[in-house]
Design a protein around this motif. Structure first.
Motif, short mmCIF file in Angstrom:
data_model
loop_
_atom_site.label_atom_id
_atom_site.label_comp_id
_atom_site.label_asym_id
_atom_site.label_seq_id
_atom_site.Cartn_x
_atom_site.Cartn_y
_atom_site.Cartn_z
N GLU A 189 2.30 1.51 5.46
CA GLU A 189 1.37 1.30 3.86
C GLU A 189 0.40 0.78 3.58
O GLU A 189 0.14 -0.96 4.69
CB GLU A 189 2.44 -0.22 3.36
CG GLU A 189 3.40 1.32 2.79
CD GLU A 189 4.92 0.03 2.58
OE1 GLU A 189 4.72 -0.98 1.62
OE2 GLU A 189 5.76 0.85 1.85
N THR A 190 -0.43 0.76 3.18
CA THR A 190 -2.11 0.67 2.86
C THR A 190 -2.30 -0.26 1.44
O THR A 190 -1.33 0.55 0.63
CB THR A 190 -3.19 1.22 3.69
OG1 THR A 190 -3.22 2.60 2.92
CG2 THR A 190 -2.94 1.47 5.18
N SER A 191 -3.31 -0.14 1.86
CA SER A 191 -4.31 -1.11 0.08
C SER A 191 -5.24 -0.58 -0.01
O SER A 191 -5.80 -1.42 1.24
CB SER A 191 -3.82 -2.18 -0.54
OG SER A 191 -4.26 -2.56 -1.44
N ALA A 192 -6.20 0.37 -0.36
CA ALA A 192 -7.67 1.09 -0.12
C ALA A 192 -8.38 0.27 -0.93
O ALA A 192 -8.77 -0.19 -0.74
CB ALA A 192 -7.57 2.58 -0.78
N MET A 193 -7.41 -0.93 -2.97
CA MET A 193 -8.08 -1.49 -2.92
C MET A 193 -8.79 -3.05 -2.03
O MET A 193 -9.67 -3.25 -1.91
CB MET A 193 -7.50 -2.29 -3.84
CG MET A 193 -8.08 -3.06 -4.96
SD MET A 193 -6.92 -3.74 -6.32
CE MET A 193 -7.30 -1.91 -7.02
N SER A 194 -7.23 -3.98 -1.34
CA SER A 194 -7.84 -4.55 -0.69
C SER A 194 -8.74 -4.78 1.15
O SER A 194 -8.92 -5.23 1.79
CB SER A 194 -6.73 -5.72 -0.48
OG SER A 194 -5.64 -5.09 0.21
N GLY A 195 -8.09 -3.32 0.95
CA GLY A 195 -8.70 -3.25 1.99
C GLY A 195 -7.65 -3.30 3.49
O GLY A 195 -7.20 -2.73 4.32
N ASP A 196 -5.89 -3.97 2.79
CA ASP A 196 -4.90 -3.86 3.77
C ASP A 196 -5.24 -2.74 5.07
O ASP A 196 -4.60 -1.88 4.05
CB ASP A 196 -4.06 -4.96 3.13
CG ASP A 196 -2.80 -5.20 3.78
OD1 ASP A 196 -3.30 -5.76 4.91
OD2 ASP A 196 -1.44 -5.21 3.83
#
Length: 227
Positions: free
Chosen positions: A168-175
C-alpha cells in the motif's frame, strides 16, 4: 528509491566506488495498469522524480525512467504509465506486452478500482508466461485511509492467492513508494535477471549530428528505385 548513479559517456556501464569494477546496467520494462484516477501517473512521477503534482488523465501511454542500484547491478526502469479510461482498453496490451514488471494499481478508497485491478490481472494472465513477469498489487492513496473501502488484508489475501507482491502506498505523501520500487527491483533481478536471456543490457543511443554534411546527405537514399 535506490541510489541513482551518475551517467557516464558509455551509458551501458557505471563505475562502482566500493568494488572498483564496472557495474552492468540492465533494462527493465515496467507497466502501470489500473482504472483512471487511481494515481498511476502520480506513482510514476514519484518513481522518476520523487515529486507529486495533480495530473490530467493519461492519453494512450506516458513514459518515464528511473535507475535503481542494487549491490552488483543497476536496473534501468522504463516506466510505462497506461491510460485507465475504458476507451483506451483495447490498445493497452500493446504497451504491456514484453513487460518484466507490472503494477496493478487501485485506490483504497474506491472498491470498484480493486475489482477492476482483478480484471486487469485476468488480462495479464492471458498474455504472459509464468515466471517472465513480476506482478505487484498496489493499493494507492493511503493518505485517504479515513475513506478506506478496501482493507489491507483484502489486498494481501488476493496477492497471496495469486502469487503477487503487495504494497500500500501514497503517491501524494511518498509513503512506501521508494520501498515499492526497491522491492520490485530485487524481485525482477532475482526471478528474471538471472534467467538466460532474461534482461538485456541497456545501451545509450548516440546522438546523430545532422549538420555534418560529410556524413549525412539528404539527397541520397538507402532504397534503390527501379531495376
Amino acid at each position: 528509491m535506490g541510489e541513482t548513479l551518475p551517467r557516464v559517456p558509455e551509458g551501458a556501464r557505471h563505475r562502482s566506488v566500493t568494488l572498483g569494477r564496472p557495474v552492468q546496467t540492465l533494462r527493465v520494462k515496467m507497466v502501470l495498469l489500473g482504472s483512471s484516477t487511481v494515481g498511476k501517473s502520480s506513482l510514476a512521477l514519484r518513481f522518476s522524480k520523487d515529486q507529486f503534482k495533480s495530473t490530467s488523465p493519461t492519453v494512450g501511454c506516458a513514459y518515464l525512467t528511473q535507475e535503481v542500484h542494487l549491490s552488483d547491478v543497476t536496473l534501468r526502469f522504463e516506466i510505462w504509465d497506461t491510460a485507465g479510461e475504458e476507451k483506451y482498453h483495447s490498445v493497452t496490451p500493446l504497451y504491456y506486452r514484453g513487460a518484466h514488471a507490472a503494477l496493478l494499481v487501485y485506490d483504497i478508497s474506491k472498491r470498484q478500482t480493486f475489482i477492476r485491478a482483478q480484471l486487469w490481472l485476468q488480462e495479464l494472465e492471458k498474455q504472459y508466461t509464468p515466471g517472465s513477469t513480476v506482478i505487484w498489487l498496489v493499493g494507492n492513496k493511503g493518505d485517504l485511509v479515513q475513506d478506506r473501502q478496501v482493507l489491507a488484508q483484502e489486498g494481501q489475501t488476493l496477492a497471496n492467492e495469486k502469487g503477487l507482491g503487495f504494497t500500500e502506498t501514497s503517491a501524494m505523501s511518498g509513503d512506501q513508494v521508494s520501498e515499492l520500487l526497491q522491492a520490485v527491483a530485487h524481485r525482477v533481478h532475482k526471478c528474471i535477471g538471472e534467467q538466460r536471456g532474461g534482461l538485456s543490457e541497456w545501451q545509450e543511443t548516440p546522438l546523430v549530428d545532422l549538420h555534418q554534411r560529410d556524413t549525412f546527405n539528404p539527397f541520397t537514399s538507402c532504397c534503390k528505385v527501379g531495376p
